[in-house]
Design a protein around this motif. Sequence first.
Motif, mmCIF file in Angstrom:
data_model
loop_
_atom_site.group_PDB
_atom_site.id
_atom_site.type_symbol
_atom_site.label_atom_id
_atom_site.label_comp_id
_atom_site.label_asym_id
_atom_site.label_seq_id
_atom_site.Cartn_x
_atom_site.Cartn_y
_atom_site.Cartn_z
ATOM 1 N N GLN A 73 -7.461 -6.140 6.345
ATOM 2 C CA GLN A 73 -7.248 -7.534 5.930
ATOM 3 C C GLN A 73 -7.746 -7.721 4.502
ATOM 4 O OE1 GLN A 73 -9.580 -9.455 8.934
ATOM 5 N NE2 GLN A 73 -8.063 -9.118 10.532
ATOM 6 N N LEU A 74 -7.323 -8.797 3.869
ATOM 7 C CA LEU A 74 -7.790 -9.067 2.507
ATOM 8 C C LEU A 74 -9.216 -9.590 2.537
ATOM 9 C CD1 LEU A 74 -4.679 -10.747 0.830
ATOM 10 C CD2 LEU A 74 -5.342 -8.328 0.882
ATOM 11 N N VAL A 75 -10.007 -9.240 1.531
ATOM 12 C CA VAL A 75 -11.338 -9.819 1.399
ATOM 13 C C VAL A 75 -11.174 -11.196 0.739
ATOM 14 C CG1 VAL A 75 -12.276 -7.484 1.120
ATOM 15 C CG2 VAL A 75 -11.960 -8.910 -0.889
ATOM 16 N N ASP A 122 -9.094 3.571 5.743
ATOM 17 C CA ASP A 122 -8.033 2.634 6.128
ATOM 18 C C ASP A 122 -6.633 3.248 5.984
ATOM 19 O OD1 ASP A 122 -8.184 2.682 3.355
ATOM 20 O OD2 ASP A 122 -7.858 0.534 3.101
ATOM 21 N N GLY A 143 -9.222 -2.558 -5.440
ATOM 22 C CA GLY A 143 -9.494 -1.693 -4.291
ATOM 23 C C GLY A 143 -10.536 -0.633 -4.635
ATOM 24 N N LYS A 171 1.208 2.393 -7.171
ATOM 25 C CA LYS A 171 0.514 1.670 -8.240
ATOM 26 C C LYS A 171 -0.582 2.541 -8.876
ATOM 27 C CE LYS A 171 -0.840 -1.554 -5.373
ATOM 28 N NZ LYS A 171 -0.337 -1.030 -4.086
ATOM 29 N N LEU A 200 -13.948 -2.292 -5.030
ATOM 30 C CA LEU A 200 -14.515 -2.674 -3.729
ATOM 31 C C LEU A 200 -15.009 -1.446 -2.975
ATOM 32 C CD1 LEU A 200 -11.894 -5.371 -2.664
ATOM 33 C CD2 LEU A 200 -14.290 -5.796 -3.214
ATOM 34 N N PRO A 220 0.836 -1.207 0.000
ATOM 35 C CA PRO A 220 0.000 0.000 0.000
ATOM 36 C C PRO A 220 0.869 1.254 0.000
ATOM 37 C CG PRO A 220 -0.266 -1.234 2.075
ATOM 38 C CD PRO A 220 0.520 -2.093 1.146
ATOM 39 N N GLY A 221 0.580 2.169 -0.918
ATOM 40 C CA GLY A 221 1.326 3.420 -0.974
ATOM 41 C C GLY A 221 2.557 3.374 -1.855
ATOM 42 N N ARG A 263 -2.175 10.822 1.869
ATOM 43 C CA ARG A 263 -2.926 10.567 0.619
ATOM 44 C C ARG A 263 -4.350 11.112 0.674
ATOM 45 N NH1 ARG A 263 -3.034 4.696 -2.102
ATOM 46 N NH2 ARG A 263 -3.736 3.983 -0.047
ATOM 47 N N ARG A 293 -2.246 -3.957 6.925
ATOM 48 C CA ARG A 293 -2.166 -4.097 5.467
ATOM 49 C C ARG A 293 -0.760 -4.538 5.054
ATOM 50 N NH1 ARG A 293 -4.096 1.715 4.120
ATOM 51 N NH2 ARG A 293 -3.909 1.173 1.923
ATOM 52 N N ALA A 297 -13.557 -6.516 6.426
ATOM 53 C CA ALA A 297 -12.146 -6.874 6.199
ATOM 54 C C ALA A 297 -11.359 -5.650 5.743
ATOM 55 C CB ALA A 297 -12.049 -7.987 5.149
ATOM 56 N N GLN A 325 -5.427 -16.453 -5.867
ATOM 57 C CA GLN A 325 -5.931 -15.513 -6.886
ATOM 58 C C GLN A 325 -5.105 -15.601 -8.172
ATOM 59 O OE1 GLN A 325 -6.271 -11.478 -5.305
ATOM 60 N NE2 GLN A 325 -7.330 -12.204 -3.464
ATOM 61 N N ARG A 378 -9.003 8.032 2.724
ATOM 62 C CA ARG A 378 -9.553 6.698 2.913
ATOM 63 C C ARG A 378 -9.570 6.357 4.400
ATOM 64 N NH1 ARG A 378 -6.374 2.916 -1.278
ATOM 65 N NH2 ARG A 378 -6.645 1.467 0.457
ATOM 66 N N ARG A 413 -3.532 -10.815 -5.249
ATOM 67 C CA ARG A 413 -2.864 -10.524 -3.990
ATOM 68 C C ARG A 413 -2.608 -11.777 -3.166
ATOM 69 N NH1 ARG A 413 -4.718 -4.942 -3.514
ATOM 70 N NH2 ARG A 413 -4.172 -3.918 -1.613
HETATM 71 P P1 ADP Z 1 -3.639 0.042 -1.765
HETATM 72 O O1 ADP Z 1 -3.846 0.867 -3.018
HETATM 73 O O2 ADP Z 1 -3.414 0.932 -0.587
HETATM 74 O O3 ADP Z 1 -2.632 -1.025 -1.967
HETATM 75 P P2 ADP Z 1 -6.192 -1.143 -2.369
HETATM 76 O O4 ADP Z 1 -7.004 0.043 -2.690
HETATM 77 O O5 ADP Z 1 -5.627 -1.926 -3.508
HETATM 78 O O6 ADP Z 1 -5.013 -0.689 -1.404
HETATM 79 O O7 ADP Z 1 -7.005 -2.150 -1.452
HETATM 80 C C1 ADP Z 1 -7.756 -1.704 -0.350
HETATM 81 C C2 ADP Z 1 -8.351 -2.905 0.365
HETATM 82 O O8 ADP Z 1 -9.237 -3.609 -0.519
HETATM 83 C C3 ADP Z 1 -7.355 -3.962 0.823
HETATM 84 O O9 ADP Z 1 -6.794 -3.654 2.091
HETATM 85 C C4 ADP Z 1 -8.225 -5.213 0.873
HETATM 86 O O10 ADP Z 1 -9.047 -5.235 2.030
HETATM 87 C C5 ADP Z 1 -9.137 -5.015 -0.329
HETATM 88 N N1 ADP Z 1 -8.589 -5.621 -1.558
HETATM 89 C C6 ADP Z 1 -8.232 -4.971 -2.699
HETATM 90 N N2 ADP Z 1 -7.787 -5.830 -3.633
HETATM 91 C C7 ADP Z 1 -7.855 -7.067 -3.077
HETATM 92 C C8 ADP Z 1 -7.532 -8.386 -3.520
HETATM 93 N N3 ADP Z 1 -7.023 -8.615 -4.741
HETATM 94 N N4 ADP Z 1 -7.742 -9.412 -2.655
HETATM 95 C C9 ADP Z 1 -8.258 -9.224 -1.433
HETATM 96 N N5 ADP Z 1 -8.572 -8.002 -0.949
HETATM 97 C C10 ADP Z 1 -8.384 -6.936 -1.756
#
Ligand code: ADP
Length: 213
Positions: free
Chosen positions: A57-59, A162, A32, A13, A35, A9-10, A127, A171, A52, A92, A160, A88
């Motif tokens: 946490q990851l979804v 989070d 992201g 990308k 979602l 994160p950060g 950000r 994260r 999540a 996946q 955001r 991620r």
């Molecule tokens: P960042 O840009 O800060 O890396 P993202 O915007 O990509 O963060 O993701 C934010 C949140 O969305 C993640 O912390 C996770 O909860 C969820 N998420 C995004 N992409 C995925 C993925 N491929 N698998 C699982 N969770 C995801």
Amino acid sequence: KRLILVGPPGSGKGTQSPIIKDEFCLCHLATGDMLRAAVAAKTPLGVKAKEAMEKGQLVSDDLVVGIINEALEKPSCQKGFILDGFPRTVVQAEKLDEMLERRGVKVDKVLNFAIDDAILEERITGRWIHPASGRSYHTKFAPPKVPGIDDVTGQPLVQRKDDTAAVLKSRLEAFHKQTKPVIDYYGKKRIVANLHAEKPPPEVTAEVKKVLS
Ligand code: ADP
Ligand code: ADP
Ligand code: ADP
């Protein structure tokens, strides 16, 4: 071109994506962003993902694999795509291979936004994003023309939920435990390009263009 952007994160990308997308006429699929849009719209997907995401946490793999499988059908993705924030987990990545195999295509390059964890807190806590487009700004490194306002639309920017130091910790843990193995997965296929993501944005852009030329 069919590209994957992977990095903590950060790492930048979302900042590089629109530039790469325009240069090579690709569609940009950021799980992201998708979602967050689903959470804001309170769709069934959003309701499932919210908790999540707030905890850093990851979804579940099934949710994001479903989103990507649907999005890959878009006409704008047929000539190529940038996957930003997906895959991620190794599961996946394996599902993505199946999805692409069914379509008779494969990933050309994985851009690894390599960066030290220590730099990320300042990037994340500064950000500001424009939710509708996913555009991101930074109070210090990439300030908008008018504080709190999107340069392009004039609409308000938000932080955001989070993007706090505390949630960043979770994260980053998820990144090291679950996403680092994804880089190894593609490393074995010899398609990973490592970027110096700690450099200023134009230098990272130049590295990306060099890798893709
Ligand atoms: P960042 O840009 O800060 O890396 P993202 O915007 O990509 O963060 O993701 C934010 C949140 O969305 C993640 O912390 C996770 O909860 C969820 N998420 C995004 N992409 C995925 C993925 N491929 N698998 C699982 N969770 C995801
Ligand atoms: P990611 O999508 O990987 O989570 P972002 O592209 O949103 O990361 O970048 C995180 C924050 O850092 C944003 O506020 C962005 O403006 C800023 N940023 C992005 N790239 C750089 C860079 N190379 N140097 C300094 N700040 C950056
Ligand atoms: P766009 O109109 O550019 O597709 P959206 O923000 O409306 O942008 O949605 C982005 C993507 O997120 C959609 O293409 C879709 O694949 C996915 N998506 C959004 N909501 C859902 C949902 N409830 N179920 C499955 N996929 C969804």
